[in-house]
Design a protein around this motif. Structure first.
Motif, short mmCIF file in Angstrom:
data_model
loop_
_atom_site.label_atom_id
_atom_site.label_comp_id
_atom_site.label_asym_id
_atom_site.label_seq_id
_atom_site.Cartn_x
_atom_site.Cartn_y
_atom_site.Cartn_z
N LEU A 15 0.86 -1.18 0.00
CA LEU A 15 0.00 0.00 0.00
C LEU A 15 0.89 1.23 0.00
N ILE A 16 0.71 2.10 -0.99
CA ILE A 16 1.56 3.26 -1.15
C ILE A 16 0.73 4.51 -0.85
N ASP A 17 1.17 5.28 0.14
CA ASP A 17 0.47 6.50 0.53
C ASP A 17 0.87 7.60 -0.44
N GLU A 18 -0.12 8.24 -1.07
CA GLU A 18 0.18 9.31 -2.02
C GLU A 18 -0.93 10.35 -2.01
N GLY A 19 -0.61 11.53 -2.45
CA GLY A 19 -1.63 12.52 -2.69
C GLY A 19 -1.86 13.56 -1.63
N HIS A 20 -1.12 13.56 -0.53
CA HIS A 20 -1.28 14.63 0.47
C HIS A 20 0.06 14.89 1.15
N ALA A 21 0.11 15.95 1.91
CA ALA A 21 1.38 16.40 2.49
C ALA A 21 1.92 15.48 3.58
N GLY A 22 1.08 14.82 4.39
CA GLY A 22 1.54 14.00 5.50
C GLY A 22 1.71 12.54 5.12
N LEU A 23 2.54 12.26 4.15
CA LEU A 23 2.69 10.90 3.65
C LEU A 23 3.26 9.95 4.70
N CYS A 24 2.73 8.73 4.73
CA CYS A 24 3.23 7.67 5.61
C CYS A 24 4.09 6.72 4.79
N GLU A 25 4.92 5.96 5.48
CA GLU A 25 5.73 4.94 4.81
C GLU A 25 4.82 3.88 4.18
N ASP A 26 5.30 3.22 3.12
CA ASP A 26 4.54 2.14 2.48
C ASP A 26 4.27 1.03 3.49
N VAL A 27 3.15 0.34 3.33
CA VAL A 27 2.80 -0.82 4.14
C VAL A 27 2.86 -2.04 3.23
N THR A 28 3.58 -3.07 3.65
CA THR A 28 3.66 -4.31 2.89
C THR A 28 2.90 -5.39 3.64
N ILE A 29 1.98 -6.05 2.95
CA ILE A 29 1.16 -7.12 3.52
C ILE A 29 1.57 -8.42 2.84
N ASN A 30 1.99 -9.39 3.65
CA ASN A 30 2.36 -10.72 3.14
C ASN A 30 1.30 -11.71 3.59
N GLU A 39 4.00 -5.01 7.41
CA GLU A 39 5.30 -4.41 7.71
C GLU A 39 5.31 -2.95 7.26
N GLN A 40 5.96 -2.10 8.07
CA GLN A 40 6.13 -0.70 7.73
C GLN A 40 7.43 -0.23 8.36
N ILE A 41 8.17 0.59 7.64
CA ILE A 41 9.41 1.14 8.18
C ILE A 41 9.08 2.23 9.19
N ASP A 42 9.67 2.13 10.37
CA ASP A 42 9.52 3.16 11.40
C ASP A 42 10.40 4.35 10.99
N PRO A 43 9.80 5.52 10.75
CA PRO A 43 10.60 6.65 10.27
C PRO A 43 11.64 7.15 11.28
#
Length: 79
Positions: A15-30, A39-43
């Motif tokens: 899941l790729i967050d796009e389209g607004h200023a407060g973007l979150c890291e991508d979420v990977t679902i296995n 899974e998501q990278i802790d910024p």
């Protein structure tokens, strides 16, 4: 936006967050045969954070998305 890939032992959805200023890291679902991981990278630490759900927990989560506030068991509302 999202992507779907079929690996040997899992289906991987990103899941790729796009389209607004407060973007979150991508979420990977296995999705494995017996569990699902998110899974998501802790910024702050740049390390991946992983959550594992059993298939029962995943079923309950899917059901909960369409229910009002309350306590439930699959098959009926808990008393």
């Amino acid at each position: 936006m999202f992507t779907i890939e079929h690996d040997f032992d899992a289906t991987v959805i990103t899941l790729i967050d796009e389209g607004h200023a407060g973007l979150c890291e991508d979420v990977t679902i296995n999705a494995f045969e017996d569990c699902v991981t998110l899974e998501q990278i802790d910024p702050l630490s740049a390390e991946p954070v992983r959550i594992t759900l059993s298939l029962t927990q995943l079923r309950d989560l899917a059901a909960a998305l369409d229910l009002p506030e309350g306590s439930y068991r699959m098959g009926g509302k808990a008393v």
